[in-house]
Motif scaffolding. Structure first.
Motif, short mmCIF file in Angstrom:
data_model
loop_
_atom_site.label_atom_id
_atom_site.label_comp_id
_atom_site.label_asym_id
_atom_site.label_seq_id
_atom_site.Cartn_x
_atom_site.Cartn_y
_atom_site.Cartn_z
N PHE A 53 47.01 36.50 37.72
CA PHE A 53 46.82 36.65 39.24
C PHE A 53 45.14 36.59 39.42
O PHE A 53 44.89 35.97 40.53
N ALA A 54 44.60 37.02 38.76
CA ALA A 54 42.92 37.33 38.97
C ALA A 54 42.48 35.46 38.64
O ALA A 54 41.42 35.36 39.49
N GLU A 55 42.99 35.14 37.59
CA GLU A 55 42.54 33.69 37.53
C GLU A 55 43.08 32.64 38.60
O GLU A 55 42.21 31.85 39.22
N GLN A 56 43.99 32.88 39.43
CA GLN A 56 44.38 32.14 40.42
C GLN A 56 43.50 32.21 41.85
O GLN A 56 43.26 31.16 42.45
N GLN A 57 42.91 33.67 41.86
CA GLN A 57 41.92 33.66 43.19
C GLN A 57 42.85 33.38 44.46
O GLN A 57 42.19 32.59 45.45
N LEU A 58 44.11 33.82 44.77
CA LEU A 58 44.78 33.41 45.80
C LEU A 58 44.44 34.16 47.07
O LEU A 58 44.64 33.59 48.28
N ILE A 59 43.82 35.36 46.82
CA ILE A 59 43.55 36.21 48.10
C ILE A 59 42.27 36.79 47.97
O ILE A 59 41.83 36.85 46.69
N LYS A 60 41.77 37.22 49.04
CA LYS A 60 40.28 37.92 48.90
C LYS A 60 40.55 38.88 49.67
O LYS A 60 39.68 39.22 50.90
N PRO A 61 41.25 40.19 49.45
CA PRO A 61 41.25 41.40 50.37
C PRO A 61 39.83 42.02 50.29
O PRO A 61 38.86 42.07 49.41
N ASP A 62 39.51 42.93 51.17
CA ASP A 62 38.63 44.03 51.34
C ASP A 62 38.69 44.87 50.44
O ASP A 62 37.56 45.45 49.60
N MET A 63 39.93 45.51 50.27
CA MET A 63 40.43 46.48 49.19
C MET A 63 41.53 46.51 48.69
O MET A 63 42.42 45.86 49.25
N ALA A 64 41.56 47.30 47.63
CA ALA A 64 42.85 47.28 46.82
C ALA A 64 43.10 48.72 46.24
O ALA A 64 42.29 49.52 45.82
N ILE A 65 44.26 49.09 46.40
CA ILE A 65 45.06 50.28 45.85
C ILE A 65 46.02 49.75 44.75
O ILE A 65 46.70 49.43 44.78
N ILE A 66 45.88 50.42 43.12
CA ILE A 66 46.71 50.07 42.25
C ILE A 66 47.28 51.65 42.22
O ILE A 66 46.52 52.66 41.78
N GLY A 67 48.53 51.83 42.29
CA GLY A 67 49.11 52.99 42.66
C GLY A 67 49.67 53.59 41.33
O GLY A 67 50.87 54.12 41.18
N GLU A 68 49.00 53.56 40.16
CA GLU A 68 49.27 54.17 38.86
C GLU A 68 49.14 55.65 39.38
O GLU A 68 48.60 56.28 40.11
N PRO A 69 49.92 56.49 38.30
CA PRO A 69 50.03 57.88 38.64
C PRO A 69 48.60 58.54 38.54
O PRO A 69 48.09 58.87 37.15
N THR A 70 48.17 59.15 39.59
CA THR A 70 46.73 59.70 39.24
C THR A 70 46.79 61.05 40.03
O THR A 70 45.48 61.77 40.33
N GLU A 71 47.87 61.55 40.39
CA GLU A 71 48.08 62.90 41.23
C GLU A 71 47.25 62.83 42.41
O GLU A 71 47.04 63.60 43.11
N LEU A 72 47.37 61.39 43.03
CA LEU A 72 46.92 61.10 44.28
C LEU A 72 45.15 61.47 44.39
O LEU A 72 44.71 61.67 45.22
N GLY A 82 39.89 39.26 54.54
CA GLY A 82 39.92 40.61 54.13
C GLY A 82 41.30 41.20 54.04
O GLY A 82 42.26 40.69 53.61
N GLY A 83 41.53 42.38 54.66
CA GLY A 83 42.68 43.14 54.39
C GLY A 83 42.90 44.14 53.17
O GLY A 83 41.71 44.13 52.53
N LEU A 84 44.11 44.35 52.97
CA LEU A 84 44.61 45.56 52.04
C LEU A 84 45.71 45.11 50.99
O LEU A 84 46.30 44.35 51.48
#
Length: 383
Positions: free
Chosen positions: A152-171, A71-73
């Motif tokens: 990166f998706a093709e490689q499947q190196l990690i299996k986190p529980d959650m992911a945050i992509i920090g694009e500008p969304t005004e939080l 898991g993890g983040l």
């Protein structure tokens, strides 16, 4: 860890030219920034993996990991920027400056400056005490082919529980967005003198018929594929660029139309391509070997958060904003392929993206750092 202040780290990140462009003379490698990030995260105890991205011009991904187990983040962002309009900037795009509490620079908002927020959030966190892994991902070429995220998706190196992509969304957390594909339709006619139309084949006339078929399909997509949680609820098709012929007294020998489609979740890229092929099939029979359609670049599918680990509820609690949807595309569908709950969530406004004198307000510093620290504590220190 090097003793960078928040602004020092931000300025350093902005100083690396990392432009992505389809036009090769404008396209720049991101290797120097990737190496710098790798060195900084390594000094903090992260294990670093830097990999060259295939189907790209000297571009690299960086994955930093600390902690072990399941898991993890994952905190993710792209390292590249769009080109800038010379002559329209009042600041040096590669020398971040602060004026009236706004930080200016190419990528300050969209979005490589996000890594400075990550670095700031890691200060005073006991990283040696985490019991689930924390990952930091910097990708390449998001602004063009998204080759880094695809790889990166093709490689499947990690299996986190959650992911945050920090694009500008005004939080504000983004839980869904539309996909994007671009097609180029080419009609090959037979040029000739306009005084005798029967001696040629007019590519414009065939294109008119093709456009009629595409507009009928556009209306069908809008009726049959909708998601009312979007501000523009229907799947859309836009006829964006057309060019044909070279003179009014000549039968047009070639005509080209570039158009895009933005799918809602539940409508796959392959389904749309099949429907376009079916719509144009009668014309292809009538005009054999004269109609050709090609993808202009790889498609970006629509995205919908899995929410198997209740990341939406967590993000709403930590930000105070309800989850929203977006009509633009990001790397989220590829990160989603890791099997994790994924949200697009970061500081700054999309209104500043791709603009001259791009900036981010420093009012985002404290709430963003607090958000990231709380996310890390919740996911990586949980029992």
């Amino acid at each position: 860890m090097p003793n960078y202040t928040f602004l020092e780290a931000y300025k350093k990140i902005i100083s690396f030219p990392t432009i992505s462009a389809m036009d090769e003379p404008l396209d720049l490698s991101n290797k120097a920034l990737i190496d710098w990030l790798g060195n900084v995260f390594s000094s903090m105890g992260f294990r670093i993996s830097i990999q060259k991205v295939p189907h790209a011009r000297n571009k690299y991904n960086m994955l930093a990991q600390i902690g072990s187990g399941q898991g993890g983040l994952l905190l993710a962002g792209h390292s590249d920027t769009v080109p800038f309009d010379e002559g329209r900037w009042n600041f040096d795009p590669f020398k971040a400056q602060v004026k009236d509490n706004l930080l200016y620079g190419l990528g300050s908002c969209d979005m490589k400056g996000f890594f400075a927020f990550i670095l700031e959030s890691l200060k005073d966190i006991p990283l040696d005490k985490i019991n689930k892994p924390l990952y930091i991902l910097a990708t390449a070429d998001e602004e063009t082919s998204m080759a880094g995220a695809r790889f990166f998706a093709e490689q499947q190196l990690i299996k986190p529980d959650m992911a945050i992509i920090g694009e500008p969304t005004e939080l504000k957390p983004i839980g869904k967005h539309k996909g994007h594909m671009a097609q180029s339709l080419q009609i090959t006619g037979q040029a000739g003198h306009s005084s005798d139309p029967d001696r040629g084949v007019n590519a414009i006339e065939i294109m008119v018929q093709a456009i009629e078929k595409l507009l009928t399909l556009r209306d069908s997509l809008a009726r049959n594929y909708r998601d009312d949680s979007f501000s523009v609820p229907q799947a859309t098709m836009n006829l964006g660029h057309i060019h044909g012929g070279d003179g009014e007294n000549r039968i047009c020998g070639h005509c080209k139309l570039n158009f895009d489609v933005r799918c809602v979740p539940g409508l796959t890229d392959d389904e749309v391509i099949t429907q376009i092929d079916q719509a144009l099939a009668p014309l292809k029979l009538s005009y054999p070997d004269r109609i050709d359609m090609q993808l202009m670049y790889p498609t970006a599918p629509a995205f919908a958060c899995k929410n198997e680990h209740q990341i939406i509820e967590l993000a709403e609690k930590l930000t105070g904003f309800k989850v929203e949807n977006a009509n633009y595309a990001t790397e989220a569908p590829f990160i989603n392929q890791l099997g994790c709950d994924t949200l697009v969530l970061g500081p700054g406004s999309i209104k500043q993206a791709h603009q001259p004198d791009e900036f981010i307000s420093l009012d985002y510093v404290d709430p963003t750092v607090s958000l990231l620290r709380n996310m890390i504590k919740h996911v990586c220190y949980s029992k």
